[in-house]
Design an enzyme around this catalytic site. Structure first.
Site, short mmCIF file in Angstrom:
data_model
loop_
_atom_site.label_atom_id
_atom_site.label_comp_id
_atom_site.label_asym_id
_atom_site.label_seq_id
_atom_site.Cartn_x
_atom_site.Cartn_y
_atom_site.Cartn_z
N HIS A 1 0.83 -1.21 0.00
CA HIS A 1 0.00 0.00 0.00
C HIS A 1 0.87 1.25 0.00
CE1 HIS A 1 -3.14 2.79 0.52
NE2 HIS A 1 -3.56 2.51 1.74
N HIS B 1 -0.17 1.37 -12.69
CA HIS B 1 -0.96 1.55 -11.47
C HIS B 1 -2.14 0.60 -11.51
CE1 HIS B 1 -3.42 3.49 -8.35
NE2 HIS B 1 -2.29 4.02 -7.93
N ASP C 1 4.28 7.36 -7.41
CA ASP C 1 5.28 6.82 -6.48
C ASP C 1 6.69 6.96 -7.02
OD1 ASP C 1 3.44 5.86 -4.46
OD2 ASP C 1 2.84 4.34 -5.90
#
Length: 431
Positions: free
Chosen positions: A266, A307, A366
């Site tokens: 996560h 993603h 990210d």
């Protein structure tokens, strides 16, 4: 919500009508709440991948089209024109503030950043090498012991006080966890600084020297907090809702969300990006590792690309990419920093490679957030903490929505039991 009916033909040939709820936008939702009472069966959806667990008016995501909206406002517009404190107000209250409302909210946050001294003493009980996320979860959970007189979840005023305290104090808690890990004294907040400036000075200033906040660094951090502020019913947000559905004090619900975020699947993706870059090691090795990423039999994967929700592109990555380059270009001797040179070259080659283009393996938020945090001097152990700082207002907004919902019930998923059938107990001497 408007309703239609979804007609289901049951195994015995009967027709069953299930209500269909239509939201403002996005897929319709079939209400299966009465399915067990009518048919004696549960639905089966591991990980709740296709299950709408609640009705919410906070955040909307369309992964196919790369859309992310907070309260109906595209995240691109908020990133360009707003700031994190205004986005906090929007998420918590549902509307953008007037100038006076924003000033009052900003003042409230600035003047509630200090921690009870007893909470600072709490840090001294942790080992010097404790993970910052462990400290963050524990200290937030302890807040109910310091503010127990304002934890009535049914009191709207208490809910407001809780929301302001979490947003205001979490950066102070995070910075204290970092200072403990490096053996430096805790730095108190300064009300004259804005949200991200204050956090940076609590992180990096020391009593012996004057500290000046870099405006580009503060701007980058503010943008990252906006982009991480909420992301619909993800694992940690769902955890906050589930824990809060029992009526537990709200600080324990946020602590549960922090713990869920800590999981590498996560909140740890940007840490994985830095580990990947360390593994690649040098620009000369990029072609080799791109080939490994294309090999389905090779366990190596490009971290920070693609993603789970966004199938074409991550709208947050498009926004943060420019800021990542701005931060790197502002660093002295940036061209002499191998890690950043490697990251930028990997980005360049992957964006041109037909394999990654066809599979929509683009750099996601990210990839860039890890690079920015590294450039700001934030250690990898603090990356998930940074995620938590931005996401905290989303957690609080969802908790407030859940707890004030007149249809709210304690969360209680069911299961498909696959264990042993009924059997009789055998005394120990006969086994």
């Amino acid at each position: 919500m408007t309703e239609e009916a979804y007609r289901l033909i049951t195994p015995d040939g009967h027709e069953l009508e299930l209500p269909v709820h239509k939201g403002t936008t996005g897929p319709d939702v079939v209400d299966i709440g009465r399915l067990y009472n009518n048919q004696g069966v549960f639905t089966y959806d591991p990980g709740f991948i296709a299950t709408g667990s609640c009705a919410s008016d906070i955040t909307f995501i369309d992964g196919e089209k790369g859309i992310l909206m907070y309260r109906g406002y595209p995240v691109e517009q908020l990133a360009e024109h707003s700031n994190f404190i205004e986005v906090c107000y929007l998420l918590l209250n549902g509307e953008l503030p007037t100038a006076s409302e924003l000033e009052e909210f900003d003042t409230t946050i600035r003047t509630h950043t200090m921690l009870n001294e007893g909470m600072l003493n709490f840090f001294k009980g942790f080992r010097y090498n404790a993970h910052p996320m462990a400290m963050l979860s524990a200290v937030v959970g302890s807040m109910s012991a310091y503010y127990h007189d304002t934890t009535d979840v049914h009191n709207p005023e208490h809910r407001d006080i809780f929301a302001h305290r979490i947003v205001a104090k979490l950066p102070t808690i995070a910075a204290a966890a970092y200072k403990l890990s490096i053996g430096q004294p805790f730095m108190y907040p300064k009300n004259g600084l804005n949200y991200t400036e204050n956090f940076l000075q609590m992180m990096f200033s020391v009593p012996a020297e004057r500290y000046e906040t870099d405006p580009i660094q503060a701007e980058a951090l503010d943008l990252l907090f906006i982009l991480h502020a909420d992301h619909e019913q993800n694992c940690s947000t769902s955890t906050v809702r589930m824990a809060g559905s029992s009526g537990a004090n709200p600080y324990s619900a946020i602590a549960a969300g922090i713990s869920a975020l800590w999981g590498p699947a996560h909140g740890g993706a940007n840490e994985a990006v830095l580990r990947m870059l360390d593994e690649i090691g040098d620009v000369s090795q990029i072609d080799k590792y791109l080939a490994k990423a294309k090999d389905k039999d090779d366990p190596f994967r490009l971290m920070g690309f693609g993603h789970r929700v966004y199938k074409n592109f991550d709208p947050r990555a498009t926004i943060i990419r420019e800021m990542a380059h701005k931060v790197l270009n502002s660093l002295p001797n940036n061209n002499e920093t191998p890690l950043f040179e490697l990251a930028l070259k990997l980005e360049e080659l992957a964006l041109k490679d037909d394999y990654f283009i066809e599979k929509n393996l683009y750099p996601n938020v990210d990839f860039y957030s890890g690079i920015i945090y590294k450039a700001l001097g934030i250690p990898t152990s603090m990356f998930t903490v940074m995620f938590a700082l931005g996401r905290s207002v989303g957690w609080v907004s969802h908790w407030r929505e859940m707890i004030s919902d007149p249809n709210q019930k304690i969360a209680r998923p069911r299961q498909l039991y696959v264990g042993a059938a009924e059997r009789d107990y055998v005394p120990l001497e006969k086994r």
